[in-house]
Design a protein around this motif. Structure first.
Motif, PDB file in Angstrom:
ATOM      1  N   LYS A 191      -2.735  10.316   1.393  1.00  0.00           N
ATOM      2  CA  LYS A 191      -3.199   9.058   1.977  1.00  0.00           C
ATOM      3  C   LYS A 191      -2.559   7.885   1.245  1.00  0.00           C
ATOM      4  CE  LYS A 191      -7.230   8.384  -1.016  1.00  0.00           C
ATOM      5  NZ  LYS A 191      -8.695   8.193  -1.091  1.00  0.00           N
ATOM      6  N   TYR A 192      -2.572   6.737   1.889  1.00  0.00           N
ATOM      7  CA  TYR A 192      -2.066   5.501   1.292  1.00  0.00           C
ATOM      8  C   TYR A 192      -3.249   4.708   0.745  1.00  0.00           C
ATOM      9  CZ  TYR A 192       2.707   5.902   3.155  1.00  0.00           C
ATOM     10  OH  TYR A 192       3.989   6.300   3.417  1.00  0.00           O
ATOM     11  N   ASP A 193      -3.210   4.422  -0.553  1.00  0.00           N
ATOM     12  CA  ASP A 193      -4.260   3.617  -1.164  1.00  0.00           C
ATOM     13  C   ASP A 193      -3.931   2.141  -1.014  1.00  0.00           C
ATOM     14  OD1 ASP A 193      -6.028   5.634  -2.893  1.00  0.00           O
ATOM     15  OD2 ASP A 193      -3.932   6.257  -3.028  1.00  0.00           O
ATOM     16  N   THR A 194      -4.949   1.321  -0.962  1.00  0.00           N
ATOM     17  CA  THR A 194      -4.714  -0.127  -0.890  1.00  0.00           C
ATOM     18  C   THR A 194      -4.129  -0.606  -2.213  1.00  0.00           C
ATOM     19  OG1 THR A 194      -6.920  -0.679  -1.718  1.00  0.00           O
ATOM     20  CG2 THR A 194      -6.656  -0.451   0.683  1.00  0.00           C
ATOM     21  N   GLN A 195      -3.314  -1.626  -2.136  1.00  0.00           N
ATOM     22  CA  GLN A 195      -2.709  -2.140  -3.354  1.00  0.00           C
ATOM     23  C   GLN A 195      -3.762  -2.671  -4.330  1.00  0.00           C
ATOM     24  OE1 GLN A 195      -0.128  -5.771  -3.413  1.00  0.00           O
ATOM     25  NE2 GLN A 195       1.440  -4.350  -4.139  1.00  0.00           N
TER      26      GLN A 195
ATOM     27  N   ASP B 130       0.852  -1.193   0.000  1.00  0.00           N
ATOM     28  CA  ASP B 130       0.000   0.000   0.000  1.00  0.00           C
ATOM     29  C   ASP B 130       0.885   1.239   0.000  1.00  0.00           C
ATOM     30  OD1 ASP B 130      -1.910  -1.928   0.288  1.00  0.00           O
ATOM     31  OD2 ASP B 130      -2.621  -1.263   2.254  1.00  0.00           O
ATOM     32  N   ILE B 131       0.611   2.179  -0.897  1.00  0.00           N
ATOM     33  CA  ILE B 131       1.425   3.394  -1.022  1.00  0.00           C
ATOM     34  C   ILE B 131       0.526   4.581  -1.380  1.00  0.00           C
ATOM     35  CG2 ILE B 131       3.550   2.202  -1.716  1.00  0.00           C
ATOM     36  CD1 ILE B 131       2.785   3.004  -4.658  1.00  0.00           C
ATOM     37  N   PRO B 132       1.047   5.813  -1.263  1.00  0.00           N
ATOM     38  CA  PRO B 132       0.292   6.956  -1.786  1.00  0.00           C
ATOM     39  C   PRO B 132       0.147   6.815  -3.294  1.00  0.00           C
ATOM     40  CG  PRO B 132       1.972   7.693  -0.245  1.00  0.00           C
ATOM     41  CD  PRO B 132       2.249   6.237  -0.519  1.00  0.00           C
TER      42      PRO B 132
ATOM     43  N   LEU C 195       9.503  -6.845   7.059  1.00  0.00           N
ATOM     44  CA  LEU C 195      10.071  -7.421   5.845  1.00  0.00           C
ATOM     45  C   LEU C 195       9.255  -8.623   5.371  1.00  0.00           C
ATOM     46  CD1 LEU C 195      13.843  -7.347   6.826  1.00  0.00           C
ATOM     47  CD2 LEU C 195      12.885  -6.157   4.848  1.00  0.00           C
ATOM     48  N   THR C 196       8.622  -9.283   6.310  1.00  0.00           N
ATOM     49  CA  THR C 196       7.883 -10.508   5.997  1.00  0.00           C
ATOM     50  C   THR C 196       6.374 -10.292   5.838  1.00  0.00           C
ATOM     51  OG1 THR C 196       7.812 -10.965   8.374  1.00  0.00           O
ATOM     52  CG2 THR C 196       9.573 -12.023   7.095  1.00  0.00           C
ATOM     53  N   THR C 197       5.910  -9.050   5.950  1.00  0.00           N
ATOM     54  CA  THR C 197       4.493  -8.768   5.754  1.00  0.00           C
ATOM     55  C   THR C 197       4.132  -8.989   4.288  1.00  0.00           C
ATOM     56  OG1 THR C 197       4.490  -7.108   7.524  1.00  0.00           O
ATOM     57  CG2 THR C 197       2.687  -7.022   5.936  1.00  0.00           C
ATOM     58  N   ARG C 198       3.124  -9.776   4.034  1.00  0.00           N
ATOM     59  CA  ARG C 198       2.726 -10.055   2.655  1.00  0.00           C
ATOM     60  C   ARG C 198       1.726  -9.004   2.165  1.00  0.00           C
ATOM     61  NH1 ARG C 198       3.388 -15.593   0.538  1.00  0.00           N
ATOM     62  NH2 ARG C 198       4.810 -16.702   1.931  1.00  0.00           N
ATOM     63  N   MET C 199       1.996  -8.483   0.992  1.00  0.00           N
ATOM     64  CA  MET C 199       1.097  -7.504   0.404  1.00  0.00           C
ATOM     65  C   MET C 199      -0.103  -8.199  -0.232  1.00  0.00           C
ATOM     66  SD  MET C 199       3.580  -6.304  -2.750  1.00  0.00           S
ATOM     67  CE  MET C 199       4.816  -5.745  -1.561  1.00  0.00           C
ATOM     68  N   TRP C 200      -1.026  -7.408  -0.762  1.00  0.00           N
ATOM     69  CA  TRP C 200      -2.314  -7.903  -1.257  1.00  0.00           C
ATOM     70  C   TRP C 200      -2.179  -9.083  -2.210  1.00  0.00           C
ATOM     71  CZ3 TRP C 200      -4.016  -6.856  -6.474  1.00  0.00           C
ATOM     72  CH2 TRP C 200      -5.300  -7.316  -6.748  1.00  0.00           C
ATOM     73  N   TRP C 201      -1.359  -8.959  -3.238  1.00  0.00           N
ATOM     74  CA  TRP C 201      -1.284 -10.025  -4.238  1.00  0.00           C
ATOM     75  C   TRP C 201      -0.369 -11.180  -3.825  1.00  0.00           C
ATOM     76  CZ3 TRP C 201       3.646 -10.767  -5.709  1.00  0.00           C
ATOM     77  CH2 TRP C 201       4.510  -9.677  -5.873  1.00  0.00           C
ATOM     78  N   ASP C 202       0.403 -10.995  -2.772  1.00  0.00           N
ATOM     79  CA  ASP C 202       1.380 -12.015  -2.361  1.00  0.00           C
ATOM     80  C   ASP C 202       0.775 -12.905  -1.267  1.00  0.00           C
ATOM     81  OD1 ASP C 202       3.687 -13.491  -1.955  1.00  0.00           O
ATOM     82  OD2 ASP C 202       4.614 -11.957  -0.671  1.00  0.00           O
TER      83      ASP C 202
ATOM     84  N   ILE D 216      -0.337   0.785   7.641  1.00  0.00           N
ATOM     85  CA  ILE D 216       0.211  -0.385   8.333  1.00  0.00           C
ATOM     86  C   ILE D 216      -0.914  -1.255   8.875  1.00  0.00           C
ATOM     87  CG2 ILE D 216       1.540  -1.128  10.346  1.00  0.00           C
ATOM     88  CD1 ILE D 216       3.333   1.343   9.880  1.00  0.00           C
ATOM     89  N   VAL D 217      -1.940  -0.602   9.413  1.00  0.00           N
ATOM     90  CA  VAL D 217      -3.085  -1.343   9.941  1.00  0.00           C
ATOM     91  C   VAL D 217      -3.820  -2.060   8.811  1.00  0.00           C
ATOM     92  CG1 VAL D 217      -5.334  -1.135  11.061  1.00  0.00           C
ATOM     93  CG2 VAL D 217      -3.365   0.129  11.959  1.00  0.00           C
ATOM     94  N   GLN D 218      -4.101  -1.337   7.722  1.00  0.00           N
ATOM     95  CA  GLN D 218      -4.885  -1.923   6.640  1.00  0.00           C
ATOM     96  C   GLN D 218      -4.107  -3.011   5.897  1.00  0.00           C
ATOM     97  OE1 GLN D 218      -5.981   1.368   4.090  1.00  0.00           O
ATOM     98  NE2 GLN D 218      -4.052   1.386   2.969  1.00  0.00           N
ATOM     99  N   GLN D 219      -2.770  -2.929   5.911  1.00  0.00           N
ATOM    100  CA  GLN D 219      -1.960  -3.939   5.218  1.00  0.00           C
ATOM    101  C   GLN D 219      -1.640  -5.119   6.113  1.00  0.00           C
ATOM    102  OE1 GLN D 219       1.011  -3.462   1.754  1.00  0.00           O
ATOM    103  NE2 GLN D 219       2.211  -2.995   3.564  1.00  0.00           N
ATOM    104  N   GLY D 220      -1.737  -4.912   7.412  1.00  0.00           N
ATOM    105  CA  GLY D 220      -1.477  -6.011   8.328  1.00  0.00           C
ATOM    106  C   GLY D 220      -0.065  -6.068   8.860  1.00  0.00           C
ATOM    107  N   GLY D 221       0.631  -4.924   8.855  1.00  0.00           N
ATOM    108  CA  GLY D 221       1.981  -4.882   9.408  1.00  0.00           C
ATOM    109  C   GLY D 221       2.932  -4.135   8.506  1.00  0.00           C
ATOM    110  N   ASP D 222       4.134  -3.913   9.017  1.00  0.00           N
ATOM    111  CA  ASP D 222       5.168  -3.199   8.260  1.00  0.00           C
ATOM    112  C   ASP D 222       6.509  -3.896   8.440  1.00  0.00           C
ATOM    113  OD1 ASP D 222       6.328  -1.210   6.651  1.00  0.00           O
ATOM    114  OD2 ASP D 222       6.861  -0.007   8.404  1.00  0.00           O
TER     115      ASP D 222
END
Length: 498
Positions: free
Chosen positions: A157-161, A139-141, A488-495, A480-486
């Motif tokens: 704001k940071y948009d969801t991936q 997730d990034i601006p 190195l091992t936090t998995r992004m939406w497609w991963d 960080i909340v919406q992605q589930g962490g910050d």
């Protein structure tokens, strides 16, 4: 502060006293607005990387080592720590993102006859830029990014991936319609990738669409198939002549965007620190891959495969026989290849994706053409290396021998396709890293230090910069909340875990 206020009052006073005085204060030698072509050149150069120092940290030290193309003995544990992961984020948002937003806004209000096509090209470039950033961080601006000057949005704001991907795909689709309309571009040679060739931009847009579609296979297979179908039917790359790349200047530059940042990294560190990993070298040598002699050499510069041995990620010694990036095509001590091309997307990658689309969904000619696309991918991956020059040529006979010695095995289709993708994207660490996370191939074993630093996992992303947490804390924390962490091992939406 008082001096600034007085100056503002003086300027305001003069502007109300004499209607003609304002014209006297306009410098006729300076343009009010830069030409779009000038902006595009800048944006494209910085998309490749603003400096070799930044590039060294995010591409060479992190991504190329995470996928075990390289092993840098000084940074074995560095990969599994969260420091110095800010470079890509900070360099891209202050250069390409800010300027692509400005270029887009300028072209949206332009009345020039080429503005519509120029805008479509700019938007494809924008997707390339943002796809690289979101694939590194998650997730990034996005929707508010780069609009500090234009709209006064200082803290985007940071948009969801997932929403970013949706918009990027729709942007590519709309851009293809424009590029297919028969209009022309004003960019000309200022366009460093395709010199304003709308046909090549259309192929690149569809090929980029195919890449984004394949990213989604684990999280939304139906949408992935639908977008892959659109991309393929729209027309993707068909030869190495369609490759999206930058050709840099042959100049002893200071490391800025005019010279290839990858070769500058290898120049400064390859002779003593950056080595070809044992994982990568063994994969090639076990298959008698002719790319050994093109991509790698010994410390002394010998490209003979018999003399080359990759370095294990857990060994912190530097043997003189260990392989490093080839001095002749990437640069090295005494032979800096400043003008080596940097590849954003190749025809070989497209052929491998077509092979996978055939295997997964019976697209691109169906299951009977999977091997054909696979062989075309391997062939293209070996042939495009000649673009580096300096003898980086692999003959048709060598390619045929390789394919005969290592025939395609239908039962291992996805494994073989993505292992070859791994080899074909050497140098473009972010793309290799992204496709490895998406596909799971090759099957890599983390360094032993990962057991204590990341719970035994190879990193899956880069954490957000400390500068963002300081300057834009509310939006970063929400991300960080919406992605589930910050981590190195936090998995992004497609991963997602298969």
């Amino acid at each position: 502060m008082k001096k600034i206020f007085i100056l503002v009052v003086i300027l305001c006073t003069f502007s109300f006293c004499d209607d003609g005085f304002e014209e006297l204060n306009v410098n006729p030698t300076k343009p009010v607005q830069l030409d779009p072509s000038t902006k595009l050149t800048y944006i494209q150069l910085y998309t490749g990387g603003s400096s070799y120092v930044a590039y060294l940290f995010w591409n060479v030290i992190h991504f190329m080592q995470n996928v075990q193309h390289l092993n840098n003995t000084s940074y074995v544990s560095f990969l599994y720590k969260e420091g110095n992961t800010h470079w890509l984020f900070e360099e891209q948002f202050k250069t390409t993102v800010k300027n692509i937003a400005d270029l887009e806004a300028q072209l949206e209000t332009s009345t020039a006859p080429t503005a519509t096509v120029d805008l479509a090209i700019a938007r494809v470039q924008k997707v390339l830029i943002f796809s690289r950033i979101t694939d590194a961080y998650g997730d990034i601006p996005y929707s508010e990014a780069g609009k500090g000057f234009l709209e006064g949005i200082r803290f985007p704001k940071y948009d969801t991936q997932s929403s970013i991907y949706s918009n990027m795909l729709e942007t590519l689709e709309a851009s293809v319609v424009v590029l297919n309309s028969g209009g022309t571009s004003s960019y000309g040679t200022a366009d460093l990738m395709f010199a304003g060739d709308t046909g090549k931009w259309k192929k690149f847009a569809n090929s980029l669409m195919l890449r984004l579609a394949m990213r989604m296979v684990k999280v939304d297979d139906a949408s992935a198939k639908a977008w892959a179908t659109k991309a393929i039917s729209g027309g993707v790359m068909t030869s190495n002549a369609d490759i999206a790349f930058l050709q840099y200047e042959n100049s002893a530059n200071d490391g800025g965007p005019n010279v290839n940042p990858l070769t500058k990294c290898f120049t400064s560190r390859a002779s003593t620190q950056v080595k070809i990993s044992k994982t990568f070298m063994d994969f090639m040598k076990d298959r008698d891959d002719p790319r050994v002699s093109v991509l790698a050499s010994t410390v002394s510069g010998d490209t003979d495969p018999a003399l080359q041995f990759g370095q294990d990620i857990n060994i912190a010694t530097r043997g003189t026989a260990n392989s490093k990036p080839n001095i002749n095509i990437f640069g090295g001590s005494g032979n800096v290849v400043y003008d080596a091309p940097f590849f954003f997307q190749t025809y070989a990658e497209v052929e491998f994706m077509l092979a996978e689309a055939g295997e997964r969904w019976s697209l691109a000619g169906g299951a009977t053409n999977v091997e054909t696309h696979y062989n075309a991918g391997v062939t293209a991956a070996m042939q495009y290396l000649s673009m580096y020059g300096n003898g980086a040529n692999i003959t048709t006979t060598q390619i045929d021998d390789y394919l005969n010695t290592n025939p395609f095995v239908p039962a291992e289709a996805l494994k073989m396709i993505n292992e070859q993708y791994w080899v074909a994207t050497f140098g473009n660490g972010l793309e290799t890293f992204s496709n490895w996370r998406r596909s799971g191939y090759p099957e890599l074993v983390p360094a032993s230090v990962a057991a204590t630093l990341t719970g035994g996992e190879i990193p899956r992303r880069l954490p957000y910069p400390a500068s963002e947490k300081l300057n834009n804390p509310a939006n970063v924390e929400a991300a960080i909340v919406q992605q589930g962490g910050d981590l190195l091992t936090t998995r992004m939406w497609w991963d997602k875990i298969n």
